[in-house]
Write an enzyme that holds these catalytic residues in place. Structure first.
Site, PDB file in Angstrom:
ATOM      1  N   GLY A  94     -23.848  -6.486  12.062  1.00 52.24           N
ATOM      2  CA  GLY A  94     -23.184  -7.785  12.226  1.00 52.24           C
ATOM      3  C   GLY A  94     -23.363  -8.318  13.623  1.00 52.24           C
ATOM      4  O   GLY A  94     -24.212  -7.865  14.382  1.00 52.24           O
ATOM      5  N   ASN A  95     -22.563  -9.307  13.985  1.00 53.76           N
ATOM      6  CA  ASN A  95     -22.609  -9.866  15.346  1.00 53.76           C
ATOM      7  C   ASN A  95     -21.204 -10.287  15.747  1.00 53.76           C
ATOM      8  O   ASN A  95     -20.269 -10.190  14.958  1.00 53.76           O
ATOM      9  CB  ASN A  95     -23.599 -11.032  15.407  1.00 53.76           C
ATOM     10  CG  ASN A  95     -23.202 -12.159  14.477  1.00 53.76           C
ATOM     11  OD1 ASN A  95     -22.199 -12.829  14.698  1.00 53.76           O
ATOM     12  ND2 ASN A  95     -23.971 -12.353  13.414  1.00 53.76           N
ATOM     13  N   ARG A  96     -21.042 -10.741  16.983  1.00 50.57           N
ATOM     14  CA  ARG A  96     -19.709 -10.965  17.535  1.00 50.57           C
ATOM     15  C   ARG A  96     -19.162 -12.376  17.293  1.00 50.57           C
ATOM     16  O   ARG A  96     -18.166 -12.767  17.874  1.00 50.57           O
ATOM     17  CB  ARG A  96     -19.707 -10.662  19.036  1.00 50.57           C
ATOM     18  CG  ARG A  96     -19.933  -9.186  19.339  1.00 50.57           C
ATOM     19  CD  ARG A  96     -19.479  -8.822  20.730  1.00 50.57           C
ATOM     20  NE  ARG A  96     -20.197  -9.538  21.749  1.00 50.57           N
ATOM     21  CZ  ARG A  96     -19.669 -10.451  22.572  1.00 50.57           C
ATOM     22  NH1 ARG A  96     -18.389 -10.764  22.492  1.00 50.57           N
ATOM     23  NH2 ARG A  96     -20.404 -11.043  23.483  1.00 50.57           N
TER      24      ARG A  96
END
Ligand code: PMT
Length: 407
Positions: free
Chosen positions: A207-209
């Protein structure tokens, strides 16, 4: 902006001293400010201070001024209500519609836009009761500014700190401007927000932030300006906005399917979501386990489709396509070159370039962007994600197709 009648509600938290700065900025900006503190607020800031700074009498008692029906008069006359700080208790009372003090009555008697700046300890902010109350207020169209993440009263720190007065004032005035501006009435707007997650196995993902704050702000701003908004929401870490058609997705492929469907016939599509460029080549049906003797694990990834480029290079007459570029490039000139390259490569009509990194772009409440068109730099915006959202819409709105003029 013309002179507004603004009610500033102050409730009982240590951040009440910072509310004096909110009142002062609004007065200096030429507005008529009426402060309605709760009893708790007056334990932190004195009434003479509030009267001197607001240049108006300060009322607290529900049973004073009964002859002039003050408990409803203040709210009825307001163009805007700002509550800063808003404690967990006040947020709960607002969500329940309680009117056991002058501030509660003022809010219930008013049709003005409401902007609140929560301030409380992290545990209270994260408490499911507070989260549900905040979601209820959002659903009703209340604008929530912050809270910021930082040092709290005492030694602890985390989300819960009241936003700075200038951020609150900017968001509050932007909210009034947006309510007055109905330049997206009759328009259909699609916004993507959040970060995609690509599963590896039943318990893990890549995923990412992205928190979804920027995309949600764009959706809220477009709705406030009269648009019918579809929000494609990928794993949001913030409450989804009220009054929008929400389509929840998780992976890039799900986002592609949802946005492709929603974009058909839309006037404006804004791609603020952070989309994974790669996904695992295969998803394990059971939890991937360490193997005896192995000293690492190699994952095979395959490319995800470039969704924005897919939309941009297909005929999209009548749909204005706005992409984002998230770049870690430190040099400003090079950042813009990368943005210009992305604008062309993706076939977007506008591109919002923001620098991202450990402390920039992702998950914060503020942003700094440059908006590019084929002609070059069209605008720069810096401030809360809501004010940035309005700047983007300010650039996009006049470029929408003319055949569907708001009706
Ligand atoms: O959500 P927040 O915490 O508020 O953070 C906001 C943000 C930093 C995520 C947001 O402002 C932002 O920059 N969003 C775009 C993130 C991104 O994916 O940027 P990119 O440069 O990798 O992609 C460029 C554009 O192509 C984006 O519009 C993206 O949605 C789109 N894209 C990217 C990859 C892909 N496979 N398909 C796409 O459509």
């Amino acid at each position: 902006m013309s002179r507004l009648n603004i009610v500033v509600g102050i409730t009982g938290g240590i951040a009440a001293y910072k509310a004096v700065g909110v009142v002062r900025s609004l007065v200096l900006a030429g507005h008529d400010v009426h402060v309605v503190p709760t009893d708790g607020a007056l334990r932190f800031v004195g009434r003479p201070t509030l009267e001197a700074i607001s240049r108006n009498p300060v009322h607290v008692d529900l049973y004073e001024g009964v002859a002039e029906v003050r408990h409803v008069a203040i709210g009825q006359a307001a163009d805007l209500i700002v509550i800063a700080p808003a404690t967990a208790n006040t947020i709960a009372k607002l969500a329940a519609g309680l009117a056991d003090d002058l501030l509660g009555n003022t809010v219930l008697a008013s049709e003005a836009p409401i902007v609140i700046a929560p301030a409380m300890h992290t545990e209270m902010w994260l408490n499911p009761a507070t989260a549900a109350n905040v979601a209820t207020l959002r659903e009703r169209g209340v604008t929530i500014v912050g809270p910021a993440v930082g040092q709290l009263t005492g030694t602890d720190s985390g989300p819960g700190r009241m936003e700075e007065p200038d951020v609150i004032v900017a968001a509050a005035l932007a909210r009034v401007e947006a309510s007055a501006r109905r330049d997206l009435a009759g328009r259909r707007v699609v916004v993507t927000a959040g970060g995609t997650r690509e599963p590896l196995d039943p318990v893990r993902f890549l995923g990412n932030r992205s928190s979804g704050k920027q995309g949600v702000a764009i959706a809220e701003a477009a709705r406030a300006r009269g648009a019918q908004v579809t929000l494609i929401a990928a794993n949001l870490e913030v409450a989804s906005p009220g009054g929008c058609d929400i389509r929840e997705v998780s992976t890039a492929l799900e986002l592609q399917a949802a946005v492709t469907e929603a974009a058909s016939g839309a006037d404006l599509v804004v791609m603020a979501a952070a989309v994974a460029d790669y996904r695992p080549a295969s998803i394990s049906e059971s939890k991937i386990k360490k193997q005896p003797g192995d000293d690492g694990l190699t994952l095979e990834l395959v490319r995800n489709p470039d969704i924005l480029a897919g939309l941009g290079h297909a005929p999209h007459d009548g749909t204005l396509l706005v992409g984002f570029a998230a770049e870690t490039e430190a040099d400003d000139e090079r950042l813009l070159e990368l943005g210009a390259g992305k604008l062309e490569a993706k076939g977007a009509d506008l591109l919002v370039v923001n620098r991202v990194g450990w402390t920039e772009g992702f998950a914060r409440d503020d942003n700094r962007v440059v908006i590019l068109g084929n002609e070059g730099v069209l605008a720069r915006a810096i401030g809360s994600k809501m004010s940035v959202a309005h700047e983007i819409l300010d650039v996009a709105a006049p470029r929408l197709r003319e055949t569907h003029e708001p009706g």
